[in-house]
Design a protein around this motif. Structure first.
Motif, PDB file in Angstrom:
ATOM      1  N   GLN A  56       0.863  -1.184   0.000  1.00 24.56           N
ATOM      2  CA  GLN A  56       0.000   0.000   0.000  1.00 24.56           C
ATOM      3  C   GLN A  56       0.904   1.240   0.000  1.00 24.56           C
ATOM      4  N   ILE A  57       1.316   1.646  -1.183  1.00 21.21           N
ATOM      5  CA  ILE A  57       2.307   2.714  -1.307  1.00 21.21           C
ATOM      6  C   ILE A  57       1.795   4.026  -0.709  1.00 21.21           C
ATOM      7  N   GLY A  58       0.523   4.319  -0.926  1.00 23.16           N
ATOM      8  CA  GLY A  58      -0.046   5.560  -0.394  1.00 23.16           C
ATOM      9  C   GLY A  58       0.072   5.638   1.121  1.00 23.16           C
ATOM     10  N   TRP A  59      -0.343   4.554   1.801  1.00 27.95           N
ATOM     11  CA  TRP A  59      -0.253   4.546   3.253  1.00 27.95           C
ATOM     12  C   TRP A  59       1.200   4.579   3.718  1.00 27.95           C
ATOM     13  N   ALA A  60       2.087   3.917   2.984  1.00 33.48           N
ATOM     14  CA  ALA A  60       3.510   3.921   3.351  1.00 33.48           C
ATOM     15  C   ALA A  60       4.067   5.343   3.334  1.00 33.48           C
ATOM     16  N   VAL A  61       3.731   6.095   2.292  1.00 32.19           N
ATOM     17  CA  VAL A  61       4.220   7.475   2.170  1.00 32.19           C
ATOM     18  C   VAL A  61       3.600   8.362   3.252  1.00 32.19           C
ATOM     19  N   VAL A  62       2.302   8.182   3.516  1.00 36.18           N
ATOM     20  CA  VAL A  62       1.633   8.977   4.557  1.00 36.18           C
ATOM     21  C   VAL A  62       2.248   8.684   5.922  1.00 36.18           C
ATOM     22  N   LEU A  63       2.451   7.409   6.222  1.00 32.44           N
ATOM     23  CA  LEU A  63       3.007   7.023   7.510  1.00 32.44           C
ATOM     24  C   LEU A  63       4.425   7.555   7.689  1.00 32.44           C
ATOM     25  N   GLY A  64       5.269   7.376   6.662  1.00 31.58           N
ATOM     26  CA  GLY A  64       6.637   7.871   6.740  1.00 31.58           C
ATOM     27  C   GLY A  64       6.707   9.382   6.829  1.00 31.58           C
ATOM     28  N   PRO A  89      -2.717   4.760  15.008  1.00 32.22           N
ATOM     29  CA  PRO A  89      -3.860   4.548  14.106  1.00 32.22           C
ATOM     30  C   PRO A  89      -3.469   4.498  12.634  1.00 32.22           C
ATOM     31  N   LEU A  90      -2.390   5.168  12.253  1.00 29.52           N
ATOM     32  CA  LEU A  90      -1.942   5.085  10.862  1.00 29.52           C
ATOM     33  C   LEU A  90      -1.455   3.674  10.537  1.00 29.52           C
ATOM     34  N   ILE A  91      -0.739   3.063  11.477  1.00 30.91           N
ATOM     35  CA  ILE A  91      -0.310   1.680  11.271  1.00 30.91           C
ATOM     36  C   ILE A  91      -1.528   0.753  11.232  1.00 30.91           C
ATOM     37  N   MET A  92      -2.489   0.977  12.131  1.00 33.51           N
ATOM     38  CA  MET A  92      -3.708   0.164  12.127  1.00 33.51           C
ATOM     39  C   MET A  92      -4.451   0.281  10.808  1.00 33.51           C
ATOM     40  N   PRO A 106      -1.825 -11.006   1.822  1.00 32.56           N
ATOM     41  CA  PRO A 106      -2.025  -9.881   2.747  1.00 32.56           C
ATOM     42  C   PRO A 106      -0.865  -9.681   3.716  1.00 32.56           C
ATOM     43  N   LEU A 107      -0.289 -10.770   4.218  1.00 31.28           N
ATOM     44  CA  LEU A 107       0.808 -10.623   5.171  1.00 31.28           C
ATOM     45  C   LEU A 107       2.026  -9.961   4.523  1.00 31.28           C
ATOM     46  N   LEU A 108       2.383 -10.404   3.320  1.00 30.40           N
ATOM     47  CA  LEU A 108       3.499  -9.797   2.605  1.00 30.40           C
ATOM     48  C   LEU A 108       3.188  -8.350   2.235  1.00 30.40           C
ATOM     49  N   ASN A 109       1.944  -8.086   1.853  1.00 27.43           N
ATOM     50  CA  ASN A 109       1.563  -6.715   1.494  1.00 27.43           C
ATOM     51  C   ASN A 109       1.758  -5.769   2.675  1.00 27.43           C
ATOM     52  N   ILE A 110       1.299  -6.199   3.857  1.00 24.77           N
ATOM     53  CA  ILE A 110       1.414  -5.369   5.052  1.00 24.77           C
ATOM     54  C   ILE A 110       2.882  -5.185   5.435  1.00 24.77           C
ATOM     55  N   ALA A 111       3.635  -6.289   5.397  1.00 26.01           N
ATOM     56  CA  ALA A 111       5.054  -6.215   5.765  1.00 26.01           C
ATOM     57  C   ALA A 111       5.817  -5.271   4.841  1.00 26.01           C
ATOM     58  N   CYS A 112       5.579  -5.374   3.541  1.00 25.19           N
ATOM     59  CA  CYS A 112       6.286  -4.522   2.583  1.00 25.19           C
ATOM     60  C   CYS A 112       5.818  -3.072   2.668  1.00 25.19           C
ATOM     61  N   THR A 113       4.567  -2.853   3.056  1.00 26.29           N
ATOM     62  CA  THR A 113       4.078  -1.490   3.253  1.00 26.29           C
ATOM     63  C   THR A 113       4.798  -0.831   4.415  1.00 26.29           C
ATOM     64  N   LEU A 114       4.925  -1.555   5.517  1.00 22.64           N
ATOM     65  CA  LEU A 114       5.514  -0.979   6.721  1.00 22.64           C
ATOM     66  C   LEU A 114       7.030  -0.838   6.632  1.00 22.64           C
ATOM     67  N   ILE A 115       7.684  -1.690   5.840  1.00 23.99           N
ATOM     68  CA  ILE A 115       9.140  -1.602   5.767  1.00 23.99           C
ATOM     69  C   ILE A 115       9.598  -0.349   5.008  1.00 23.99           C
ATOM     70  N   ILE A 116       8.744   0.197   4.153  1.00 23.14           N
ATOM     71  CA  ILE A 116       9.124   1.396   3.387  1.00 23.14           C
ATOM     72  C   ILE A 116       9.398   2.574   4.326  1.00 23.14           C
ATOM     73  N   PRO A 117       8.441   2.970   5.194  1.00 23.86           N
ATOM     74  CA  PRO A 117       8.773   4.067   6.135  1.00 23.86           C
ATOM     75  C   PRO A 117       9.788   3.649   7.188  1.00 23.86           C
ATOM     76  N   PHE A 118       9.780   2.372   7.574  1.00 23.85           N
ATOM     77  CA  PHE A 118      10.731   1.903   8.588  1.00 23.85           C
ATOM     78  C   PHE A 118      12.162   2.012   8.085  1.00 23.85           C
ATOM     79  N   TYR A 119      12.409   1.692   6.836  1.00 27.50           N
ATOM     80  CA  TYR A 119      13.760   1.689   6.277  1.00 27.50           C
ATOM     81  C   TYR A 119      14.232   3.091   5.905  1.00 27.50           C
ATOM     82  N   VAL A 120      13.301   3.976   5.530  1.00 33.97           N
ATOM     83  CA  VAL A 120      13.694   5.298   5.021  1.00 33.97           C
ATOM     84  C   VAL A 120      13.391   6.420   6.016  1.00 33.97           C
ATOM     85  N   ALA A 121      12.119   6.608   6.336  1.00 31.42           N
ATOM     86  CA  ALA A 121      11.731   7.774   7.138  1.00 31.42           C
ATOM     87  C   ALA A 121      12.229   7.692   8.576  1.00 31.42           C
TER      88      ALA A 121
END
Length: 272
Positions: A56-64, A89-92, A106-121
């Motif tokens: 979910q690239i949109g949520w990843a960018v918003v979260l980061g 709530p953004l993570i939820m 779904p599990l891979l989608n969520i993991a890859c979404t969260l790793i984007i802000p975790f690795y960069v932001a």
């Protein structure tokens, strides 16, 4: 223009933009580095898209973006630290959104979404601790940090090209050598000592310790990014910087070095 001169020209423009941004004002610093964070997240998203995963690239960018900007304004004293609670709530929202996507991964989608802000932001948000102390902005420590990063990169490149014979990690990065790593380490310690003469917030011993952290963790950051790129069969994270690749290629050392340097400054009670 051959690759060497293209690399030099891009590097000069890059250094001027980074130093000018942090020197001019705290908001020019924010603008420069938020741009880096945003572009870095989009580059990482492209790496993720190279595999059959639907992040979910949109949520990843918003979260980061939220975490990076909110931590800036908290440390500058503009807002309360309670604002950081909204990251929960953004993570939820990432998990809840996945309910409606009807994906088989779904599990891979969520993991890859969260790793984007975790690795960069997240790692870049640690840079705020280097420029704010008690809400006051001072760019000198951050300038010193980047001079160490660049010293390690330059030393490793120059010594590695000239003397490199023994591969450092051939499975991940066949071009990097032990000679280059040692050259980068020595260059970094030399610059750390010089910095101790001009930036007096820290003693020469602390600057040397930070130099060690920057060199070692910067090398690990470089290798980890090479591993990630190799896993999706790409040479560079992007093509924004001619001769250098993408934003992540240029800032891979920051991702690993910034949190450790910040942690060291906390341990020696420079901060808090």
């Amino acid at each position: 223009m051959n690759n060497f001169w293209q690399r030099i020209l891009t590097g000069i423009v890059f250094v001027i933009a980074i130093i000018g941004g942090m020197w001019w004002h705290q908001y020019s610093y924010l603008l420069i580095f938020y741009t880096v964070v945003l572009l870095g997240m989009l580059e990482f998203a492209e790496l993720v898209r190279a595999r059959p995963v639907h992040a979910q690239i949109g949520w990843a960018v918003v979260l980061g973006s939220f975490w990076y900007l909110a931590s800036f304004f908290v440390l500058s004293g503009a807002i309360s630290e309670r604002w950081l609670m909204f990251v929960v709530p953004l993570i939820m929202a990432v998990f809840i959104t996945e309910l409606f996507r009807k994906s088989n991964t779904p599990l891979l989608n969520i993991a890859c979404t969260l790793i984007i802000p975790f690795y960069v932001a997240l790692p870049f948000s640690f840079l705020h601790f280097l420029v704010f102390k008690g809400g006051s902005y001072d760019y000198l420590l951050l300038l010193g940090f980047f001079l160490l990063i660049w010293a390690n990169d330059s030393g490793a490149y120059l010594i590695g090209v000239r003397f490199g014979k023994h591969r450092l990690f051939p499975r991940i990065s066949p071009r990097k050598s032990w000679e280059g790593a040692v050259g980068g380490f020595v260059f970094t310690l030399g610059i750390a000592f010089v910095l101790s003469l001009f930036i007096e917030q820290l003693s020469w011993g602390h600057w040397l310790a930070i130099g060690v952290l920057v060199s070692v963790m910067g090398t690990f950051g470089d290798l980890v990014e090479s591993m990630l790129k190799r896993s999706v069969n790409v040479k560079d994270s992007g093509s924004l910087l001619p001769g250098h690749g993408g934003v992540l290629d240029r800032f891979d050392a920051v991702v690993f070095a910034a949190p450790l340097v910040c942690g060291y400054l906390i341990l020696i009670r420079y901060m808090f």
